[in-house]
Write a protein that holds these residues in place. Structure first.
Motif, short mmCIF file in Angstrom:
data_model
loop_
_atom_site.label_atom_id
_atom_site.label_comp_id
_atom_site.label_asym_id
_atom_site.label_seq_id
_atom_site.Cartn_x
_atom_site.Cartn_y
_atom_site.Cartn_z
N LEU A 27 -37.67 -16.96 21.91
CA LEU A 27 -38.21 -16.26 20.79
C LEU A 27 -37.38 -15.42 20.69
CD1 LEU A 27 -42.32 -16.45 21.19
CD2 LEU A 27 -40.49 -16.92 19.18
N SER A 31 -47.89 -11.82 8.95
CA SER A 31 -48.63 -12.78 9.96
C SER A 31 -49.36 -13.92 9.39
CB SER A 31 -49.97 -12.53 10.53
OG SER A 31 -50.74 -12.29 10.76
N THR A 85 -37.79 -10.95 15.92
CA THR A 85 -38.96 -10.98 16.53
C THR A 85 -38.65 -10.05 17.63
OG1 THR A 85 -38.22 -13.03 17.83
CG2 THR A 85 -39.23 -13.68 15.82
N PHE A 87 -45.72 -12.85 19.87
CA PHE A 87 -44.63 -11.77 19.27
C PHE A 87 -44.92 -11.43 17.97
CE2 PHE A 87 -44.14 -15.91 18.38
CZ PHE A 87 -43.65 -15.94 16.47
N SER A 88 -44.24 -10.30 17.50
CA SER A 88 -43.98 -9.91 16.02
C SER A 88 -43.48 -10.21 15.54
CB SER A 88 -44.16 -8.11 16.32
OG SER A 88 -45.78 -8.13 17.30
N ILE A 89 -43.04 -10.14 14.04
CA ILE A 89 -42.03 -10.12 13.50
C ILE A 89 -42.36 -9.26 12.14
CG2 ILE A 89 -40.84 -11.49 11.48
CD1 ILE A 89 -42.73 -14.11 12.92
N ILE A 93 -38.64 -18.26 8.79
CA ILE A 93 -38.38 -16.19 8.99
C ILE A 93 -37.55 -16.46 8.11
CG2 ILE A 93 -37.24 -14.74 10.25
CD1 ILE A 93 -38.19 -15.54 12.63
#
Length: 380
Positions: free
Chosen positions: A274, A303, A280, A296-298, A372
């Protein structure tokens, strides 16, 4: 299908389902009945209680079967508060607890109890000193979860227990729902008075759980009726559920002993992968974190959209906890950690079980990167 949402619920072990069906089919008598058929059910219930106690290294008379973590947390918190209100009305918890704890304590505030929520640091972990500083003369309960259900942070339960040894009036409740079978917790060494677990988090049947109540600790029942579970939890006992819970508990603790090393390796591969994907940000801390949860965040991607996009590839993950995901609210845990709202609002939780493999991790990492890229093209 790749299932990475095990913190929401796990797939029951086949052996657990077999035991549930067998008891439901062949030993369906009421344990409270006077006849021998009821007596057989009562014997099975007692055996399940003894087995669960053995696996948790506690006494049989300290095990109370419940319908799961929510009931266990409600019973522990409200039951302790109402039973000990003459000694005080002050409760201490953290600002990242599960809704079943937060809402229970919120309800108690309506009954005149006073609550202190201690904050967490940027890793989602509390400092024991903040607990100590919050203690008052009228404090009767401290409730802290063992493993956070959203980011996997492990709280310093043993240190808190050591502190509370010096305050015998204060009872210590631990929500062990996410930790059981993945992160070791010695109830006695940690001086825990009440401890909740839920079977569907460790491959048991939904609607089954237990609450450990240390011998001598006084709590009031929430359900009144026939006086089952030593008057603490009335209602005809779920014998099949208790038996299957004991089996699931034995099996998950065996897997913890035998397969935790492999789970750690899989978790590390997931984290490393990741961190190499552009855009990310990993929210789960590197230290004091459970091996089965990775958050985790994008940033700049919603989301919910991302979760559904992975679902199209037959990969199942989640946003926040299952109890909060459909409300589409930003993670209160991440906000409490000081993470900005945009990043917190794009959080994804991956949660593993011992059945997940390294090949699955590699497939998921490739899918995350691909998804993504796909979503960013659409956004342009």
């Amino acid at each position: 299908m790749i299932y990475f949402d095990n913190s929401a619920t796990t797939k029951p072990f086949p052996e657990v389902l077999d035991s549930f069906v067998k008891v439901s089919t062949e030993y369906f008598g009421n344990p409270s009945s006077l006849h021998n058929f009821g007596g057989l059910a009562e014997k099975l219930l007692s055996q399940a209680r003894a087995q669960a106690a053995k696996f948790l290294n506690v006494q049989s008379n300290e095990i109370y079967f419940t319908s799961g973590g929510t009931e266990g947390n409600n019973l522990a918190i409200k039951g302790t508060a109402f039973a000990n209100k003459k000694l005080g009305r002050h409760l201490i918890t953290t600002n990242i607890e599960h809704p079943s704890v937060r809402e229970s304590i919120k309800q108690l505030e309506g009954f005149g109890f006073d609550v202190t929520e201690v904050p967490v640091d940027s890793n989602g972990r509390i400092n024991v000193t903040t607990i100590e500083n919050a203690i008052r003369e009228d404090t009767i309960l401290v409730s802290v979860m063992h493993v956070n259900n959203e980011v996997g942070t492990i709280q310093p339960i043993k240190e808190i227990g050591q502190l509370l040894k010096h305050y015998p009036k204060i009872k210590f409740h631990v929500d062990h729902v996410q930790g059981i079978g993945k992160v070791a917790l010695n109830i006695n060494d940690c001086h825990i008075d009440l401890c909740s677990i839920s079977a569907h988090k460790f491959h048991g049947v939904k609607g089954t759980g237990l609450l450990f109540v240390r011998d001598g600790v006084k709590i009031n029942p929430l359900l009144n009726g026939g006086g089952q579970e030593k008057n603490l939890r009335s209602g005809t006992e779920n014998v099949a559920g208790a038996v299957s819970l004991a089996k699931a508990l034995r099996m998950i603790l065996e897997k913890q002993q035998q397969e935790l090393g492999q789970l750690n390796l899989i978790s590390k591969r997931l984290r490393d992968g990741l961190s190499q994907i552009e855009g990310t940000v990993v929210n789960t801390p590197e230290k004091h974190a459970a091996p089965h949860i990775l958050n985790f965040s994008i940033p700049h991607l919603k989301s919910e959209v991302f979760v559904h996009s992975l679902e199209e590839k037959e990969i199942f993950v989640s946003t926040t906890s299952a109890c909060s995901s459909k409300q589409k609210t930003t993670s209160s845990t991440l906000l409490a950690m000081g993470i900005q709202e945009e990043r917190a609002g794009s959080a994804i939780r991956l949660s593993l079980s011992y059945s997940n493999t390294m090949d699955e991790v590699n497939t998921v990492l490739s899918a995350i990167k691909e998804t993504i890229e796909e979503l960013r093209k659409v956004m342009k």
